[in-house]
Enzyme design. Structure first.
Site, PDB file in Angstrom:
ATOM      1  N   HIS A   1       0.863  -1.194   0.000  1.00 35.20           N
ATOM      2  CA  HIS A   1       0.000   0.000   0.000  1.00 35.20           C
ATOM      3  C   HIS A   1       0.894   1.237   0.000  1.00 35.20           C
ATOM      4  O   HIS A   1       1.656   1.449   0.948  1.00 35.20           O
ATOM      5  CB  HIS A   1      -0.888   0.023   1.239  1.00 35.20           C
ATOM      6  CG  HIS A   1      -1.823  -1.148   1.310  1.00 35.20           C
ATOM      7  ND1 HIS A   1      -3.089  -1.129   0.792  1.00 35.20           N
ATOM      8  CD2 HIS A   1      -1.653  -2.398   1.818  1.00 35.20           C
ATOM      9  CE1 HIS A   1      -3.668  -2.315   0.978  1.00 35.20           C
ATOM     10  NE2 HIS A   1      -2.814  -3.097   1.601  1.00 35.20           N
TER      11      HIS A   1
ATOM     12  N   HIS B   1      -8.288 -10.794  -0.913  1.00 30.47           N
ATOM     13  CA  HIS B   1      -8.302 -10.608   0.542  1.00 30.47           C
ATOM     14  C   HIS B   1      -9.207 -11.714   1.069  1.00 30.47           C
ATOM     15  O   HIS B   1     -10.429 -11.624   0.977  1.00 30.47           O
ATOM     16  CB  HIS B   1      -8.830  -9.221   0.929  1.00 30.47           C
ATOM     17  CG  HIS B   1      -8.785  -8.977   2.407  1.00 30.47           C
ATOM     18  ND1 HIS B   1      -7.925  -8.100   3.012  1.00 30.47           N
ATOM     19  CD2 HIS B   1      -9.479  -9.563   3.419  1.00 30.47           C
ATOM     20  CE1 HIS B   1      -8.096  -8.134   4.324  1.00 30.47           C
ATOM     21  NE2 HIS B   1      -9.043  -9.019   4.600  1.00 30.47           N
TER      22      HIS B   1
ATOM     23  N   HIS C   1      -1.689 -12.098   1.855  1.00 32.24           N
ATOM     24  CA  HIS C   1      -1.390 -12.099   3.286  1.00 32.24           C
ATOM     25  C   HIS C   1      -2.028 -13.279   4.021  1.00 32.24           C
ATOM     26  O   HIS C   1      -2.911 -13.118   4.856  1.00 32.24           O
ATOM     27  CB  HIS C   1      -1.751 -10.772   3.957  1.00 32.24           C
ATOM     28  CG  HIS C   1      -3.060 -10.159   3.507  1.00 32.24           C
ATOM     29  ND1 HIS C   1      -4.247 -10.826   3.540  1.00 32.24           N
ATOM     30  CD2 HIS C   1      -3.334  -8.926   3.023  1.00 32.24           C
ATOM     31  CE1 HIS C   1      -5.199 -10.025   3.088  1.00 32.24           C
ATOM     32  NE2 HIS C   1      -4.670  -8.880   2.767  1.00 32.24           N
TER      33      HIS C   1
HETATM   34  O1  DOR Z   1      -4.367  -4.224   7.815  1.00 28.14           O
HETATM   35  C1  DOR Z   1      -4.685  -3.923   6.671  1.00 28.14           C
HETATM   36  N1  DOR Z   1      -4.476  -2.674   6.186  1.00 28.14           N
HETATM   37  N2  DOR Z   1      -5.285  -4.841   5.920  1.00 28.14           N
HETATM   38  C2  DOR Z   1      -5.781  -4.555   4.712  1.00 28.14           C
HETATM   39  O2  DOR Z   1      -6.320  -5.429   4.086  1.00 28.14           O
HETATM   40  C3  DOR Z   1      -5.743  -3.166   4.192  1.00 28.14           C
HETATM   41  C4  DOR Z   1      -4.657  -2.402   4.813  1.00 28.14           C
HETATM   42  C5  DOR Z   1      -4.744  -0.915   4.573  1.00 28.14           C
HETATM   43  O3  DOR Z   1      -5.029  -0.498   3.435  1.00 28.14           O
HETATM   44  O4  DOR Z   1      -4.516  -0.150   5.495  1.00 28.14           O
HETATM   45 ZN    ZN Z   2      -3.127  -5.111   1.969  1.00 28.85          ZN
END
Ligand code: DOR
Ligand code: ZN
Length: 362
Positions: free
Chosen positions: A27, A153, A191
């Protein structure tokens, strides 16, 4: 002696040298946050699969192209050498993603996957899919036909299902029927966090793989409650029991081609995590490779790190491994208490702790 691992000679630290790795789940956000974080990944990785859960999400090839241009601009502004880091773009799947959009994405050569967020599963997933096998059939057909991977996911959102069981239930309710209906669809189980997930990915028929984060290799759910409530260890899917961590470590260090590196590094401002209803996501990009090396070293399997970090991912995605190498050395480095994030700060995972490994300066 394992390949790529140099023994201590006199006072020289141990080192490990790998084909330059990639991050298959990242991200980066946008704007000033993107600018703050981009070099942390670009210093270590040759490429990264860039998650599309922006606000608003990356829905079309045109959106992905524009986002890619912003990432390349941020790299230039941060002083990264041209061509040193390639963002591999993804689209955000919705109930209404058109099959034509998939073909356009494939033809662009810039989009390498389409991300399934079950609606409500995690950060910025409200625009996600409500019922994959009801609403996305034609789109999945197009993906299967043109070889576009579905990045999953893998958690159900049913509030009746215990948070810690959501991945295992997803396998039964979504993965099994999905694989049956689309046996040639490329799927990455993102993940992965459970022993059930590892067993599924090992045995599933067809082109299935999984990414594994550094934090799920290093920590179990006790980390969330160590001495109090620890929001910087909170991510989704959430950390699980020790037996799951051990299953993940076994998979990652097995050398098996279906498992590869994906940090899921997800920056949130300190204040957005340290509050009444804190955001999910761990910021691991700055020390990503040192964290993975620590996990592999503790398992006595540094010899398998290169397959996991640098070779298995490109093979699954149909790309060549990177040119060049990355070297880490066994010299302790402390993770800072916080790092700048736009006009705020982000607390990295394991802030204040000392890691046994660090990147070697080039
Ligand atoms: O912990 C997470 N943060 N899991 C996700 O699937 C998205 C991610 C985020 O975009 O902050
Ligand atoms: Zn992610």
């Amino acid at each position: 002696m394992p390949r790529g691992v140099a023994q201590s000679l006199g006072r020289e630290p141990r080192t490990v040298t790998l084909v330059r790795p990639d991050d298959w789940h990242l991200h980066l956000r946008d704007g000033a946050v993107l600018q703050s974080v981009i070099l942390d990944s670009a210093r270590q990785f040759g490429r990264a699969i860039i998650m599309p859960n922006l606000k608003p999400p990356v829905l079309t090839t045109a959106d992905a192209q524009a986002y890619r241009d912003r990432i390349l601009a941020a790299l230039r502004q941060a002083g990264a050498p041209a061509g040193s880091f390639e963002p591999l773009m993804t689209l955000y799947l919705t109930d209404r993603t058109a099959p034509d959009e998939i073909r356009r994405a494939k033809d662009s050569g810039l989009v390498h996957g389409v991300k399934l967020y079950p609606a409500g599963a995690t950060t910025h997933s409200d625009a996600g899919v409500t019922d994959l096998l009801r609403h996305c059939r034609a789109t999945l057909d197009a993906m299967q036909d043109c070889g576009m991977p579905l990045l999953v996911h893998g958690e159900v959102t049913d509030p009746e299902v215990d948070l810690f069981d959501r991945e295992a239930v997803f396998i039964d309710r979504v993965m099994l029927p999905l694989r049956q209906a689309y046996p040639a669809l490329k799927v990455v189980f993102e993940h992965l966090t459970t022993a059930e997930g590892v067993a599924y990915v090992r045995e599933a028929p067809g082109p299935v793989a999984a990414t594994i984060t550094a934090h799920h290799l290093l920590y179990n759910r006790n980390a969330l409650f160590k001495g109090g409530l620890r929001p910087h260890w909170y991510c989704l899917p959430v950390l699980k029991r020790e037996r799951h961590r051990l299953a993940l470590l076994d998979a990652a260090t097995s050398g098996e081609a279906r498992f590869f590196l994906g940090t899921d590094s997800a920056p949130h401002a300190k204040g957005a995590k340290e509050q009444d209803c804190g955001c999910a996501g761990c910021y691991t990009a700055r020390h990503a490779m040192a964290l993975y090396v620590s996990a592999f070293d503790a398992a006595g399997r540094l010899d398998r790190l290169e397959a996991f970090a640098s070779l298995n991912g490109p093979a699954f995605y149909g790309l060549p491994p990177n040119a060049g190498t990355l070297t880490l050395e066994q010299v302790p480095e402390q993770i800072p208490a916080s790092l700048p994030l736009a006009d705020a700060e982000v607390v990295p995972l394991a802030a204040g702790e000392s890691l046994a490994w660090r990147l070697r300066a080039e």
